[in-house]
Scaffold this motif. Sequence first.
Motif, PDB file in Angstrom:
ATOM      1  N   ASP A 201       0.815  -1.222   0.000  1.00 27.85           N
ATOM      2  CA  ASP A 201       0.000   0.000   0.000  1.00 27.85           C
ATOM      3  C   ASP A 201       0.843   1.265   0.000  1.00 27.85           C
ATOM      4  O   ASP A 201       0.321   2.362  -0.203  1.00 27.85           O
ATOM      5  CB  ASP A 201      -0.894   0.031   1.246  1.00 27.85           C
ATOM      6  N   HIS A 202       2.161   1.156   0.242  1.00 30.13           N
ATOM      7  CA  HIS A 202       3.031   2.331   0.345  1.00 30.13           C
ATOM      8  C   HIS A 202       3.398   2.849  -1.053  1.00 30.13           C
ATOM      9  O   HIS A 202       3.757   2.072  -1.937  1.00 30.13           O
ATOM     10  CB  HIS A 202       4.301   1.953   1.109  1.00 30.13           C
ATOM     11  N   PRO A 203       3.319   4.164  -1.294  1.00 34.46           N
ATOM     12  CA  PRO A 203       3.632   4.713  -2.619  1.00 34.46           C
ATOM     13  C   PRO A 203       5.064   4.453  -3.090  1.00 34.46           C
ATOM     14  O   PRO A 203       5.326   4.535  -4.296  1.00 34.46           O
ATOM     15  CB  PRO A 203       3.388   6.216  -2.435  1.00 34.46           C
ATOM     16  N   ASP A 204       6.003   4.160  -2.159  1.00 40.71           N
ATOM     17  CA  ASP A 204       7.378   3.849  -2.555  1.00 40.71           C
ATOM     18  C   ASP A 204       7.639   2.351  -2.665  1.00 40.71           C
ATOM     19  O   ASP A 204       8.784   1.930  -2.815  1.00 40.71           O
ATOM     20  CB  ASP A 204       8.366   4.428  -1.527  1.00 40.71           C
ATOM     21  N   SER A 205       6.596   1.529  -2.610  1.00 40.26           N
ATOM     22  CA  SER A 205       6.820   0.077  -2.612  1.00 40.26           C
ATOM     23  C   SER A 205       7.482  -0.403  -3.899  1.00 40.26           C
ATOM     24  O   SER A 205       8.279  -1.350  -3.878  1.00 40.26           O
ATOM     25  CB  SER A 205       5.511  -0.674  -2.387  1.00 40.26           C
ATOM     26  N   GLU A 206       7.225   0.268  -5.025  1.00 41.90           N
ATOM     27  CA  GLU A 206       7.858  -0.151  -6.278  1.00 41.90           C
ATOM     28  C   GLU A 206       9.368   0.063  -6.228  1.00 41.90           C
ATOM     29  O   GLU A 206      10.147  -0.773  -6.692  1.00 41.90           O
ATOM     30  CB  GLU A 206       7.259   0.589  -7.475  1.00 41.90           C
ATOM     31  N   SER A 207       9.797   1.186  -5.650  1.00 38.16           N
ATOM     32  CA  SER A 207      11.239   1.429  -5.491  1.00 38.16           C
ATOM     33  C   SER A 207      11.859   0.388  -4.563  1.00 38.16           C
ATOM     34  O   SER A 207      12.972  -0.091  -4.799  1.00 38.16           O
ATOM     35  CB  SER A 207      11.475   2.836  -4.928  1.00 38.16           C
ATOM     36  N   PHE A 208      11.156   0.043  -3.510  1.00 36.25           N
ATOM     37  CA  PHE A 208      11.604  -0.997  -2.591  1.00 36.25           C
ATOM     38  C   PHE A 208      11.771  -2.318  -3.335  1.00 36.25           C
ATOM     39  O   PHE A 208      12.775  -3.021  -3.180  1.00 36.25           O
ATOM     40  CB  PHE A 208      10.567  -1.129  -1.478  1.00 36.25           C
ATOM     41  N   ILE A 209      10.798  -2.665  -4.165  1.00 37.17           N
ATOM     42  CA  ILE A 209      10.807  -3.926  -4.910  1.00 37.17           C
ATOM     43  C   ILE A 209      11.989  -3.986  -5.868  1.00 37.17           C
ATOM     44  O   ILE A 209      12.596  -5.046  -6.067  1.00 37.17           O
ATOM     45  CB  ILE A 209       9.470  -4.082  -5.667  1.00 37.17           C
ATOM     46  N   ASP A 210      12.370  -2.837  -6.437  1.00 33.84           N
ATOM     47  CA  ASP A 210      13.468  -2.794  -7.413  1.00 33.84           C
ATOM     48  C   ASP A 210      14.854  -2.639  -6.775  1.00 33.84           C
ATOM     49  O   ASP A 210      15.869  -2.764  -7.464  1.00 33.84           O
ATOM     50  CB  ASP A 210      13.270  -1.622  -8.384  1.00 33.84           C
ATOM     51  N   LEU A 263       2.208  -3.945 -11.301  1.00 33.22           N
ATOM     52  CA  LEU A 263       3.082  -4.011 -10.124  1.00 33.22           C
ATOM     53  C   LEU A 263       3.301  -5.468  -9.707  1.00 33.22           C
ATOM     54  O   LEU A 263       4.412  -5.862  -9.329  1.00 33.22           O
ATOM     55  CB  LEU A 263       2.467  -3.207  -8.978  1.00 33.22           C
ATOM     56  N   TRP A 264       2.249  -6.273  -9.775  1.00 30.52           N
ATOM     57  CA  TRP A 264       2.375  -7.704  -9.466  1.00 30.52           C
ATOM     58  C   TRP A 264       3.351  -8.374 -10.431  1.00 30.52           C
ATOM     59  O   TRP A 264       4.197  -9.184 -10.028  1.00 30.52           O
ATOM     60  CB  TRP A 264       0.998  -8.354  -9.545  1.00 30.52           C
ATOM     61  N   LYS A 265       3.252  -8.013 -11.689  1.00 30.81           N
ATOM     62  CA  LYS A 265       4.160  -8.585 -12.692  1.00 30.81           C
ATOM     63  C   LYS A 265       5.605  -8.213 -12.382  1.00 30.81           C
ATOM     64  O   LYS A 265       6.520  -9.030 -12.546  1.00 30.81           O
ATOM     65  CB  LYS A 265       3.770  -8.078 -14.086  1.00 30.81           C
ATOM     66  N   LYS A 266       5.833  -6.994 -11.887  1.00 27.88           N
ATOM     67  CA  LYS A 266       7.181  -6.571 -11.515  1.00 27.88           C
ATOM     68  C   LYS A 266       7.696  -7.400 -10.332  1.00 27.88           C
ATOM     69  O   LYS A 266       8.844  -7.830 -10.313  1.00 27.88           O
ATOM     70  CB  LYS A 266       7.209  -5.087 -11.175  1.00 27.88           C
ATOM     71  N   ILE A 267       6.834  -7.613  -9.334  1.00 23.40           N
ATOM     72  CA  ILE A 267       7.231  -8.430  -8.178  1.00 23.40           C
ATOM     73  C   ILE A 267       7.640  -9.822  -8.644  1.00 23.40           C
ATOM     74  O   ILE A 267       8.683 -10.362  -8.248  1.00 23.40           O
ATOM     75  CB  ILE A 267       6.079  -8.516  -7.158  1.00 23.40           C
ATOM     76  N   VAL A 268       6.819 -10.406  -9.502  1.00 24.77           N
ATOM     77  CA  VAL A 268       7.088 -11.756 -10.008  1.00 24.77           C
ATOM     78  C   VAL A 268       8.374 -11.771 -10.821  1.00 24.77           C
ATOM     79  O   VAL A 268       9.219 -12.665 -10.669  1.00 24.77           O
ATOM     80  CB  VAL A 268       5.890 -12.251 -10.853  1.00 24.77           C
ATOM     81  N   HIS A 269       8.544 -10.772 -11.704  1.00 22.17           N
ATOM     82  CA  HIS A 269       9.767 -10.731 -12.523  1.00 22.17           C
ATOM     83  C   HIS A 269      11.014 -10.624 -11.658  1.00 22.17           C
ATOM     84  O   HIS A 269      12.007 -11.333 -11.890  1.00 22.17           O
ATOM     85  CB  HIS A 269       9.710  -9.544 -13.489  1.00 22.17           C
TER      86      HIS A 269
END
Length: 852
Positions: A201-210, A263-269
Amino acid sequence: MSSVPTEDLIQNEPFTYEEALKSAIEYFKGDELAAGVWLNKYALKDSQGNIYERSPADMHQRMASEISRVESKYANPLSKEDVFEVLDRFQYIVPQGGPMTGIGNQYQIASLSNCFVIGNDGRGDSYGSIMKVDEEQVQLMKRRGGVGHDLSHIRPKGSPVKNSALSSTGIVPFMERYSNSTREVAQDGRRGALMLSISVDHPDSESFIDAKLDGTKVTGANVSVRISDAFMKAALNGEQYKQTFPLNSSNPSVIREVDAAALWKKIVHNAWASAEPGILFWDTVIRESVPDSYADFGFRTVSTNPCGEIPLCPYDSCRLLAINLLSYVDNPFSEAATFNFEKFKKHIRIAHRIADDIIDLELEKIDAILAKVNSDPESDETKRTEVLLWEKIREKAIQGRRTGIGITAEGDMLAALGLRYGSEESIDFSEEVHKFLALETYRGSVELAKERGAFPIYDAKLESKNPFISRLGEADPDLIKEMKIYGRRNIALLTIAPTGTTSLMTQTTSGIEPVFMVFYKRRKKINPNDTNTRTDFVDDLGDHWQEFNVFHHQFAAWLKQNGHDLTEVENMKEEQLNELVAQSPYAGSTARDVDWPSKVRLQGKVQKWVDHSISVTVNIPEDTSEEMVGDIYRIAWESGCKGITVYREGSRSGVLVSSTEKKKEQNFIAERKAPERPHSLDARIVRFNNNEERWIAVIGLLNDHPYEIFTGRTEDSFHLPHWCKSGFVLKNKDEQGKSRYDFQYKDRDGYRITIEGLSRSFNPEYWNYAKLISGVLRHGMPLLDVIHMVGNLHLDDEFLNTWKNGVIRALKMFVPDGTRALDSTCSECGEDSLVYEEGCLNCKNCGHSKCG
């Protein structure tokens, strides 16, 4: 049968490394890997590296003494002999990690807890609070604990702040800070362990994931994303998803809509590409959590320990203990194999008592830590964070008395019963075992509450709607009735942790996992004087090696049970071995070839009977698709798992690989893994001039090959008599617990002379270059390539260049005579005929020679 060591085996005088290693190898019946792991990680040592236990029998005696001391305070105590019997030989009950090293250890002031979570329960992200978490993390790690904390309370990048920066830097810089702090803390040969998590839910979660995708950042932490049910539904349905900061705020300052499927696809990738992030199905974690029934008492779960098996509230801790499931299979690997539930029940009760006793021992350790900190000469202001930290941890341990009772050898248990891991029959039986374990552990906690009292904040009404407690009640209504009357000794009790080094000592599969590999190849160097020996491999230096198969211990037990000659099987070709594996109960059940969705469903079935969580890594081949990774995650969510990690073979270094022919390149990398350094290495001395200065090189040798090199001026603090040409390099610990290399030699009267601290004796700049060279030597780079690498170092300083030539000269002394040079063209005659002889390059055509 118990083998309690007699008192005269316990002594105050230390054993030599060689004595302890020999004794440990005998204890493990020739298993050098298990012996080395125990000796290096768990044997009792002082801060100088002196060893006070020569086998695990001594360690178990130490632990039994302390646990029985605690037992004696309560009714119906277990005796020392009772405790030792279940610990002995790692056969039944195995306290893991911190308890094994710390119980009865008078040489270290360290915690017994394996797991901690810290943080501020989502309140505040000032620099002060961020730095406070950093300090708390380091303070716990220096006492040997693994730590987790959540970053969802840190404002996203670009948010306004009222300081000179004007806007927030976001999550990633603080991930790096916490990661770097982890890498700085030494734990007696063990690196600190850290889990960083964030809510999707955090707006920076994508940066965290990468953040970890390229493998160069946040290398000191595991990272996991807290996934909600709402996000999973949005991702699977292709919907937009709203991220907010602060989380769960009715008036958020930041709102961002994202494509959930993308975003889910990014997590999986990223998981497919680099094995991270892991996933925590957070709604399932919170919904099923018994401690979260006491959220108003501070037990709101915020993150997990580094491997994800213990979700915790801030400042709570847990101590792990595993029960070896294989030991309850009677007549293993035969048609008469059965699981002994009666013995299992008896030992579950003992395991629970021991786990509760270890909480008392941990409270004593915390008191010792606080006494040590309070007696330190620093100011109260300097010590304030550390003191408050341990006081909070002490309070939570008293309030909840949390335990982490789990299992190991699930894979071997199923194989010994003739069940294929992942089959419907195996899943049903595993669920039966874990249901039995849950009911008997909770029953033991109720019985102990009658004798010792319930955990202080127990309230049956608060737990009445908890799904896990309700499940126990459906299975055994009388248990819940008793619990309502007497309470329970512990707020939560069960987990399944990864049992990496533990499984090496139990000589079984790890945790709930299947066998990783049934067999793999090892190489043994052939002595040139040996005759009638088969050569399977010749390395770059001309050394001959014999290859032989090494078997998983319980596969070897199956071979014996079925009449196979181990010596004969050790020398089989891979195709023949695969035929044997296909006939065994391990067929189709290795980490690499198990049916992955079935494995995940097994985890989900077992999770229903585990109140904490389960640490699981799904190992998949390199050619597995990203779609399959996504399916594994989806099935895990649907099956009720609380968390999961996927590792695709080859996606990250440092993990064992298979021995199949198509993995030759990866096997080559695995073979280059640095062998573990013994305490003492033979060393040779080479002297040279660095311009007008006299210099010395100390070369440590492993199997007669250069393994490390140290260089320095003889005029500095490193003085050796001119006649000294050899000795030993010892790896010890300094007063701060950091690694220190000492040199030892015998004088002409035979007395050993030790020169402490080679790093202090030699110039720091040269020391760093020497560390670089030592690193490539240890990882198996061919010696000629190392010499070539050093020769091509571009060093502007003329002193460094002279030093470089001295190092090259020293290394050339170890190139076998007759070895052809990398560039073997003679500068005099132009023929391809340059070879090494006594460290010099000699032309076999014209006789031209070049030394140095």
